[in-house]
Design an enzyme around this catalytic site. Structure first.
Site, short mmCIF file in Angstrom:
data_model
loop_
_atom_site.label_atom_id
_atom_site.label_comp_id
_atom_site.label_asym_id
_atom_site.label_seq_id
_atom_site.Cartn_x
_atom_site.Cartn_y
_atom_site.Cartn_z
N ASP A 37 0.86 -1.18 0.00
CA ASP A 37 0.00 0.00 0.00
C ASP A 37 0.89 1.23 0.00
O ASP A 37 1.41 1.63 1.04
CB ASP A 37 -0.91 -0.04 1.23
CG ASP A 37 -1.83 1.18 1.32
OD1 ASP A 37 -1.76 2.06 0.45
OD2 ASP A 37 -2.62 1.25 2.29
N HIS A 38 1.09 1.83 -1.18
CA HIS A 38 2.00 2.97 -1.33
C HIS A 38 1.31 4.12 -2.07
O HIS A 38 0.48 3.89 -2.95
CB HIS A 38 3.25 2.56 -2.12
CG HIS A 38 4.35 2.05 -1.28
ND1 HIS A 38 5.58 2.66 -1.22
CD2 HIS A 38 4.42 0.99 -0.44
CE1 HIS A 38 6.37 1.99 -0.39
NE2 HIS A 38 5.67 0.96 0.10
N THR A 104 3.69 1.33 11.01
CA THR A 104 3.92 2.75 11.27
C THR A 104 4.36 3.51 10.03
O THR A 104 4.51 4.73 10.09
CB THR A 104 4.97 2.94 12.38
OG1 THR A 104 6.17 2.23 12.02
CG2 THR A 104 4.45 2.39 13.71
N GLY A 105 4.58 2.83 8.91
CA GLY A 105 4.74 3.51 7.64
C GLY A 105 6.08 4.18 7.40
O GLY A 105 7.03 4.03 8.16
N GLU A 106 6.10 4.95 6.31
CA GLU A 106 7.30 5.67 5.89
C GLU A 106 6.93 7.09 5.49
O GLU A 106 5.84 7.32 4.94
CB GLU A 106 7.96 4.97 4.68
CG GLU A 106 8.29 3.53 4.87
CD GLU A 106 7.16 2.61 4.44
OE1 GLU A 106 6.22 3.08 3.75
OE2 GLU A 106 7.19 1.43 4.81
N ASN A 109 5.49 7.93 1.90
CA ASN A 109 4.06 7.91 1.58
C ASN A 109 3.25 8.87 2.44
O ASN A 109 2.25 9.43 1.98
CB ASN A 109 3.51 6.49 1.76
CG ASN A 109 4.20 5.49 0.87
OD1 ASN A 109 4.19 5.62 -0.34
ND2 ASN A 109 4.81 4.48 1.47
N GLY A 173 11.40 -4.34 15.11
CA GLY A 173 12.24 -4.26 16.29
C GLY A 173 11.49 -4.73 17.51
O GLY A 173 10.30 -5.06 17.46
N ALA A 176 8.28 -2.51 18.69
CA ALA A 176 7.14 -2.68 17.79
C ALA A 176 6.58 -4.10 17.88
O ALA A 176 5.37 -4.29 17.79
CB ALA A 176 7.57 -2.37 16.35
#
Length: 328
Positions: A37-38, A104-106, A109, A173, A176
């Site tokens: 999903d981007h 938590t995404g980037e 985006n 990690g 998370a």
């Protein structure tokens, strides 16, 4: 025995091609689908970023496979209430075959609607509140919410599946992973890391499904595969926080100039043992579901190769007769 699925890349392929690949995957014997999903691809060279929810609608009619977003970020670009509505509708369309994968995404985006980018700790806090809000909406009740990060005023979802879609949480990690164990119905990761799975189980995730994913590049020879990976997915060799912090494809292109073909560690070429060993690393780590993505344009020979030589050799792999590439 684990389930083996195919990972659809919205960064590299347009919507009609993704639907075609999903059909090829089912024909080849893959048992489930992930889909990214981007809003932006990682690199301009990848060239695509269709709206995932429209593609899922098409997939619901094109295949009978379960579909999971890998992953949706319900933090900044799209309000959790809209994600809840999209996920509920997708679950209805698929007859309960949809699962919402979140993370938590980037900044790549998410910055498009708000150029500020919260710290990792804040994003984890936002994710916990977002998942809580999504679950509240899945009840079908009228929801008013005044939280630390989100507000919602007298909202109710009217189109709901018989059962709420499971929510899988992506983690890379320890912090998370502990959150994923606490708030998720399942765990997602793109590392064959048995330690993370142990943390997930110990922190409340025992008995919940775990799903891992990786990229490969079938090609006529390994050198050709490494060249394709270097051209399209050099980001696979970029570690650290850059993947979460950079905002534009050109930033990743600049960083990718440091990546050489000798650094490519993605399974490449036509040797089935190379692919089997890479997938078995996830099996040995303890994943219940394992998803593989083929890098590059050689999709039909990839699916034939996996149907004939890879899936039958994997523990629990169920291969179909190879397709002939005639899927429209």
């Amino acid at each position: 025995m684990p389930t083996f699925g195919y990972f659809l890349s919205t960064e590299e392929h347009g919507p009609k091609e993704l639907v075609r690949q999903a059909r090829l995957a089912e024909r080849a014997g893959f048992e489930a689908l992930w889909i990214s999903d981007h809003f932006h691809p990682w690199l301009d060279e990848q060239g695509q970023a269709p709206f995932v929810w429209s593609v899922i609608g098409a997939l619901s009619e094109a295949t009978s496979l379960p579909i999971t977003t890998a992953v949706t970020c319900p933090l900044q670009r799209t309000h959790p209430a809209i994600i809840a509505q999209a996920a509920a509708t997708s679950a209805v369309l698929t007859g309960g075959r949809f699962r919402l994968g979140v993370g938590t995404g980037e900044a790549l985006n998410e910055h498009i609607t708000d150029p500020s980018w919260p710290s990792a700790a804040t994003r984890l806090d936002m994710l916990e509140e977002a998942v809580h809000l999504i679950r509240e909406l899945f009840t079908g009740r009228l929801v008013t919410h005044r939280g630390t990060h989100y507000s919602l005023d007298t909202a109710r979802l009217y189109t709901l599946p018989e059962r709420p879609p499971p929510i899988y949480v992506s983690a890379f990690g320890e912090k998370a992973t502990r959150l994923a164990a606490r708030i998720g119905d399942g765990f997602m990761c793109v590392q064959p890391d048995a330690g993370l799975l142990k943390t997930f189980a110990a922190e409340g995730g025992a008995g919940k499904p775990t799903a891992g994913g990786l990229k490969v590049c079938w090609a006529d020879d390994a050198a050709e595969g490494r060249h394709t990976v270097k051209r399209l997915w050099p980001t696979e060799m970029i570690g650290g926080e850059a993947m979460q912090l950079l905002q534009l494809p050109r930033h990743f292109e600049q960083l990718a100039e440091l990546v050489t073909e000798d650094m490519v560690d993605v399974p490449c070429g036509p040797d089935p043992r190379t692919h089997i060993d890479a997938l078995n690393a996830y099996v040995e780590a303890g994943y219940d579901e394992i998803y593989v993505n083929q890098i590059g344009p050689d999709q039909v020979p990839f699916f034939d190769f996996y149907a004939e030589q890879v899936l039958p050799a994997l523990n629990g792999g169920a291969a179909a007769s190879p397709g002939n590439g005639s899927v429209p």
